[in-house]
Design a protein around this motif. Structure first.
Motif, mmCIF file in Angstrom:
data_model
loop_
_atom_site.group_PDB
_atom_site.id
_atom_site.type_symbol
_atom_site.label_atom_id
_atom_site.label_comp_id
_atom_site.label_asym_id
_atom_site.label_seq_id
_atom_site.Cartn_x
_atom_site.Cartn_y
_atom_site.Cartn_z
ATOM 1 N N TRP A 1 0.834 -1.209 0.000
ATOM 2 C CA TRP A 1 0.000 0.000 0.000
ATOM 3 C C TRP A 1 0.869 1.259 0.000
ATOM 4 O O TRP A 1 0.566 2.223 -0.709
ATOM 5 C CB TRP A 1 -0.918 -0.007 1.223
ATOM 6 N N SER A 2 1.936 1.248 0.774
ATOM 7 C CA SER A 2 2.827 2.418 0.827
ATOM 8 C C SER A 2 3.526 2.639 -0.506
ATOM 9 O O SER A 2 3.700 3.782 -0.945
ATOM 10 C CB SER A 2 3.876 2.230 1.934
ATOM 11 N N GLU A 3 3.928 1.550 -1.143
ATOM 12 C CA GLU A 3 4.643 1.649 -2.417
ATOM 13 C C GLU A 3 3.772 2.286 -3.489
ATOM 14 O O GLU A 3 4.276 2.938 -4.413
ATOM 15 C CB GLU A 3 5.096 0.255 -2.857
ATOM 16 N N ALA A 4 2.446 2.129 -3.357
ATOM 17 C CA ALA A 4 1.536 2.715 -4.346
ATOM 18 C C ALA A 4 1.604 4.239 -4.350
ATOM 19 O O ALA A 4 1.224 4.881 -5.335
ATOM 20 C CB ALA A 4 0.105 2.261 -4.073
ATOM 21 N N LEU A 5 2.113 4.845 -3.276
ATOM 22 C CA LEU A 5 2.239 6.303 -3.219
ATOM 23 C C LEU A 5 3.345 6.805 -4.123
ATOM 24 O O LEU A 5 3.366 7.993 -4.467
ATOM 25 C CB LEU A 5 2.501 6.746 -1.770
ATOM 26 N N ARG A 6 4.271 5.938 -4.519
ATOM 27 C CA ARG A 6 5.376 6.366 -5.375
ATOM 28 C C ARG A 6 5.382 5.666 -6.729
ATOM 29 O O ARG A 6 6.166 6.009 -7.596
ATOM 30 C CB ARG A 6 6.719 6.103 -4.689
ATOM 31 N N SER A 7 4.502 4.682 -6.904
ATOM 32 C CA SER A 7 4.477 3.922 -8.147
ATOM 33 C C SER A 7 3.120 4.065 -8.825
ATOM 34 O O SER A 7 2.113 3.553 -8.331
ATOM 35 C CB SER A 7 4.767 2.437 -7.866
ATOM 36 N N ASP A 8 3.081 4.760 -9.949
ATOM 37 C CA ASP A 8 1.829 4.906 -10.690
ATOM 38 C C ASP A 8 1.299 3.552 -11.156
ATOM 39 O O ASP A 8 0.081 3.325 -11.188
ATOM 40 C CB ASP A 8 2.039 5.820 -11.899
ATOM 41 N N ARG A 9 2.223 2.674 -11.528
ATOM 42 C CA ARG A 9 1.832 1.342 -11.996
ATOM 43 C C ARG A 9 1.086 0.585 -10.902
ATOM 44 O O ARG A 9 0.016 0.022 -11.140
ATOM 45 C CB ARG A 9 3.087 0.579 -12.423
ATOM 46 N N LEU A 10 1.621 0.600 -9.715
ATOM 47 C CA LEU A 10 0.992 -0.101 -8.602
ATOM 48 C C LEU A 10 -0.265 0.616 -8.135
ATOM 49 O O LEU A 10 -1.264 -0.022 -7.774
ATOM 50 C CB LEU A 10 1.978 -0.245 -7.451
ATOM 51 N N ALA A 11 -0.235 1.951 -8.147
ATOM 52 C CA ALA A 11 -1.408 2.715 -7.741
ATOM 53 C C ALA A 11 -2.609 2.373 -8.623
ATOM 54 O O ALA A 11 -3.731 2.202 -8.133
ATOM 55 C CB ALA A 11 -1.112 4.207 -7.799
ATOM 56 N N ALA A 12 -2.368 2.235 -9.921
ATOM 57 C CA ALA A 12 -3.458 1.904 -10.836
ATOM 58 C C ALA A 12 -4.041 0.526 -10.519
ATOM 59 O O ALA A 12 -5.262 0.333 -10.556
ATOM 60 C CB ALA A 12 -2.950 1.939 -12.279
ATOM 61 N N THR A 13 -3.163 -0.423 -10.184
ATOM 62 C CA THR A 13 -3.620 -1.760 -9.822
ATOM 63 C C THR A 13 -4.466 -1.729 -8.555
ATOM 64 O O THR A 13 -5.526 -2.363 -8.467
ATOM 65 C CB THR A 13 -2.410 -2.692 -9.608
ATOM 66 N N LEU A 14 -4.015 -0.967 -7.557
ATOM 67 C CA LEU A 14 -4.742 -0.875 -6.301
ATOM 68 C C LEU A 14 -6.090 -0.187 -6.476
ATOM 69 O O LEU A 14 -7.087 -0.610 -5.887
ATOM 70 C CB LEU A 14 -3.906 -0.122 -5.272
ATOM 71 N N ILE A 15 -6.119 0.871 -7.245
ATOM 72 C CA ILE A 15 -7.365 1.602 -7.463
ATOM 73 C C ILE A 15 -8.394 0.701 -8.138
ATOM 74 O O ILE A 15 -9.561 0.656 -7.751
ATOM 75 C CB ILE A 15 -7.113 2.875 -8.291
ATOM 76 N N GLU A 16 -7.951 -0.042 -9.147
ATOM 77 C CA GLU A 16 -8.866 -0.948 -9.850
ATOM 78 C C GLU A 16 -9.415 -2.004 -8.891
ATOM 79 O O GLU A 16 -10.622 -2.296 -8.886
ATOM 80 C CB GLU A 16 -8.135 -1.632 -11.002
ATOM 81 N N ALA A 17 -8.525 -2.563 -8.054
ATOM 82 C CA ALA A 17 -8.961 -3.580 -7.098
ATOM 83 C C ALA A 17 -9.932 -2.990 -6.084
ATOM 84 O O ALA A 17 -10.955 -3.609 -5.749
ATOM 85 C CB ALA A 17 -7.744 -4.182 -6.391
#
Length: 209
Positions: A121-137
């Motif tokens: 979850w913290s990594e999503a604050l610096r990674s657009d790729r991961l943030a997009a995955t989290l938002i979709e989920a």
């Protein structure tokens, strides 16, 4: 030359991911080097780089698995009909999530696995790729749990003055908060969350007002 079976390839990839997960859970994403991962899994650099281009690729793969695990645990709990009360529901999410995450061969206990999820979850604050995955989920979770809340309302056990989506967000936040507490302060056991929610549900709000 004999062909390597798909089962062997899958097992080797799993070996690398599980070893990297142990490293990340122990030392953090950014405190872990590829040399640490190689030492943990006992493989050569060539063997590991055949599957993953580098640490960022490993982080993305492990993060994707963690996100999928959380989503599946929530969605599985929401599919029970009729839906259980919130205390049972959240307890079921936590038990399902950690049964799959801990017993998957990674060698992590529940607190370590919770810490890995929080890192994602913290990594999503610096990674657009991961943030997009989290938002979709999360959007998928919010929709499915809004349906669950609607089922509560149809059974007449939930007042009609709170939008389904807001109740769903709060239920999801309760489970997320418990995961954070487990990572930071230790593993009190899912029954702690169940008992706490059961106590809140038993409040007589008329005596407060």
């Amino acid at each position: 030359m004999a062909r390597v079976s798909q089962e062997h390839l899958d097992a080797r990839r799993r070996q690398i991911l599980d070893g990297a997960a142990r490293c990340f859970a122990r030392d953090g994403f950014h405190g872990t080097s590829m040399q640490d991962v190689l030492k943990e899994v006992g493989l050569s650099a060539g063997a590991v780089y055949r599957y993953f281009s580098g640490k960022e690729d490993l982080i993305a793969a492990i993060a994707g698995e963690a996100v999928a695990g959380v989503r599946q645990a929530f969605e599985r709990a929401a599919q029970v009909s009729p839906p259980p009360t919130p205390d049972v529901l959240i307890g079921r999410v936590v038990r399902t999530l950690f049964a799959e995450g801990v017993d998957g061969g990674r060698g992590l206990d529940r607190r370590a696995y919770a810490g890995l999820i929080v890192q994602v979850w913290s990594e999503a604050l610096r990674s657009d790729r991961l943030a997009a995955t989290l938002i979709e989920a999360y959007e998928g979770l919010r929709a499915s749990w809004s349906e669950l809340v609607r089922a509560y309302r149809e059974r007449g056990v939930l007042a009609a003055d709170v939008p389904d989506e807001r109740v769903a967000r709060t239920l999801i936040a309760a489970a997320q908060g418990f995961i954070v507490q487990m990572a930071m302060f230790g593993d009190p056991g899912p029954e702690t969350m169940e008992d706490g929610l059961r106590g809140l549900m038993a409040m007589d709000v008329q005596k407060i007002s």
